[in-house]
Enzyme design. Structure first.
Site, short mmCIF file in Angstrom:
data_model
loop_
_atom_site.label_atom_id
_atom_site.label_comp_id
_atom_site.label_asym_id
_atom_site.label_seq_id
_atom_site.Cartn_x
_atom_site.Cartn_y
_atom_site.Cartn_z
N LYS A 81 1.22 4.39 -2.93
CA LYS A 81 0.87 5.61 -2.51
C LYS A 81 2.05 6.48 -2.86
O LYS A 81 1.91 7.69 -3.26
CB LYS A 81 0.13 5.85 -1.17
CG LYS A 81 -0.94 5.33 -0.95
CD LYS A 81 -2.16 5.70 -1.90
CE LYS A 81 -3.52 5.16 -1.43
NZ LYS A 81 -4.60 5.64 -2.36
N TYR A 95 0.73 -1.33 -0.16
CA TYR A 95 0.09 -0.02 -0.10
C TYR A 95 0.84 1.15 0.04
O TYR A 95 0.64 2.13 -0.91
CB TYR A 95 -0.82 -0.21 1.30
CG TYR A 95 -2.03 1.11 1.32
CD1 TYR A 95 -2.96 1.06 0.53
CD2 TYR A 95 -1.69 2.29 2.24
CE1 TYR A 95 -3.87 2.35 0.79
CE2 TYR A 95 -2.36 3.15 2.24
CZ TYR A 95 -3.72 3.23 1.68
OH TYR A 95 -4.44 4.36 1.79
N1 LIG Z 1 -9.70 6.01 5.08
C1 LIG Z 1 -8.42 6.08 5.46
O1 LIG Z 1 -7.87 6.48 6.58
C2 LIG Z 1 -7.38 6.61 4.34
C3 LIG Z 1 -6.03 7.29 4.56
C4 LIG Z 1 -5.28 7.62 3.71
C5 LIG Z 1 -5.61 7.41 2.05
N2 LIG Z 1 -6.79 6.76 1.87
C6 LIG Z 1 -7.31 6.79 0.61
O2 LIG Z 1 -8.41 7.33 0.43
C7 LIG Z 1 -9.09 6.94 -0.86
C8 LIG Z 1 -10.54 6.66 -0.48
O3 LIG Z 1 -10.77 5.89 0.65
P1 LIG Z 1 -11.75 6.06 1.77
O4 LIG Z 1 -11.30 5.91 3.06
O5 LIG Z 1 -12.94 6.95 1.54
O6 LIG Z 1 -12.55 4.27 1.28
P2 LIG Z 1 -13.71 3.46 1.06
O7 LIG Z 1 -13.34 2.13 0.95
O8 LIG Z 1 -14.60 4.04 1.90
O9 LIG Z 1 -13.86 4.05 -0.51
C9 LIG Z 1 -13.24 3.69 -1.63
C10 LIG Z 1 -14.11 3.56 -2.92
O10 LIG Z 1 -13.36 3.12 -3.88
C11 LIG Z 1 -14.16 2.23 -4.66
N3 LIG Z 1 -13.24 1.32 -5.50
C12 LIG Z 1 -12.46 0.44 -5.12
N4 LIG Z 1 -11.76 -0.29 -6.34
C13 LIG Z 1 -12.32 0.21 -7.14
C14 LIG Z 1 -12.13 0.23 -8.61
N5 LIG Z 1 -11.35 -0.74 -9.08
N6 LIG Z 1 -12.76 0.92 -9.70
C15 LIG Z 1 -13.58 2.05 -8.91
N7 LIG Z 1 -13.90 2.30 -7.65
C16 LIG Z 1 -13.00 1.58 -6.88
C17 LIG Z 1 -14.96 1.57 -3.72
O11 LIG Z 1 -15.91 0.82 -4.14
C18 LIG Z 1 -15.15 2.40 -2.55
O12 LIG Z 1 -16.56 3.12 -2.99
C19 LIG Z 1 -8.37 5.55 -1.16
O13 LIG Z 1 -7.40 5.80 -2.14
C20 LIG Z 1 -7.64 5.26 0.17
O14 LIG Z 1 -6.24 4.63 -0.26
C21 LIG Z 1 -7.71 6.62 3.06
#
Ligand SMILES: NC(=O)c1ccc[n+]([C@@H]2O[C@H](COP(=O)([O-])OP(=O)(O)OC[C@H]3O[C@@H](n4cnc5c(N)ncnc54)[C@H](O)[C@@H]3O)[C@@H](O)[C@H]2O)c1
Length: 253
Positions: free
Chosen positions: A161, A157
């Site tokens: 990133k 991961y």
């Molecule tokens: N939540 C955290 O703590 C956190 C921290 C740092 C970064 N992020 C990043 O933020 C972004 C959003 O994450 P989140 O926390 O809202 O997660 P989440 O799991 O709530 O939402 C992610 C969305 O991406 C969609 N998705 C997954 N694979 C896909 C694909 N192949 N094509 C299209 N859509 C797809 C999922 O269906 C989901 O709706 C991600 O890139 C994640 O890595 C999250």
């Protein structure tokens, strides 16, 4: 000073939930038409419905960002529906590892790199020509604090990133003179389904998640949405190629 947007159309991937949904709603609240893209049709339609209920305009398009043909067709749908693409938030991402580097599998590597890296690359590959043709635009990609430093037991991961930041900086320089800005947002732990999947099974981990941030809590989806909108808005015209940490002070430690 309030944020101003001279563009009219925003696209958000991974917009069925979490950070993506909050950002889609925030763009709509600024009066922008929003294309909501996700693999999850029920959640994506749900986001579009929330926007419409609030008086905004939205279109849901189902798209797997790891598939070239689907991403190409997503951009065609944006143009068919609204005629242009001013802001793109490439945010779809997954996180499935829970072990040391040597415990990871080839399938995990391919899945994480597929969504987080290839997905962002494919989106930009088909967004940049549209923005070039219309004379400008702004892109924000979702990286993570795990893209700025180590993430033990999440090495794939973290690598994915870091790669998002590499794509962001390179694209920013390639298009700097073309009025297209490209930045990344780097959240620390944010309260979303992804967070709950990773931390909720173990209350001690949840407690640690809060206290590891100098501000003493995890972040809210709206706090990331605000940063994304800032990076897109006209006021940020001099900001490109940046990886903005929105992390309660974590990376300043
Ligand atoms: N939540 C955290 O703590 C956190 C921290 C740092 C970064 N992020 C990043 O933020 C972004 C959003 O994450 P989140 O926390 O809202 O997660 P989440 O799991 O709530 O939402 C992610 C969305 O991406 C969609 N998705 C997954 N694979 C896909 C694909 N192949 N094509 C299209 N859509 C797809 C999922 O269906 C989901 O709706 C991600 O890139 C994640 O890595 C999250």
């Amino acid at each position: 000073m309030s944020m101003t947007f001279s563009g009219q159309v925003a696209l958000v991937t991974g917009a069925a939930a979490g950070i993506g949904r909050a950002t889609a709603l925030a763009f709509a609240a600024q009066g922008l038409k929003v294309v909501v893209a996700d693999l999850d049709a029920a959640g994506g339609e749900g986001t579009a419905a929330l926007i419409r209920e609030a008086g905004g305009e939205a279109l849901f398009v189902r798209c797997d960002v790891t598939r070239d043909a689907e991403v190409r067709s997503l951009m065609a749908s944006v143009i068919d529906a609204y005629g242009r693409l001013d802001y793109a938030f490439n945010n779809a991402g997954i996180e499935i590892e829970k072990g040391r580097l040597s415990e990871g599998s080839e399938a995990e590597f391919d899945a994480i790199m597929g969504v987080n890296v290839k997905g962002v690359w494919l989106c930009m590959k088909y967004q940049l020509p549209l923005m070039l043709a219309q004379g400008g635009g702004a892109i924000v990609n979702t990286a993570s604090v795990a893209g700025l430093g180590a993430a033990p037991k999440m090495s794939i991961y973290s690598a994915s990133k870091h790669a998002v930041i590499g794509l962001t900086k390179s694209a920013a320089i390639e298009y700097a003179k073309k009025k297209i800005r490209v930045n990344a947002v780097c959240p620390a732990v944010i309260d979303t389904d992804m967070f709950r999947r990773a931390y909720e099974s173990d209350p001690k981990k949840g407690e640690f998640a809060a206290t590891m941030h100098p501000v003493g809590r995890i972040g809210k989806v709206e706090e990331i949405a605000t940063a994304v909108l800032y990076l897109c808005c006209d006021n940020a015209a001099f900001t490109t190629g940046q990886a903005l940490a929105v992390d309660g002070g974590l990376t300043a430690m």
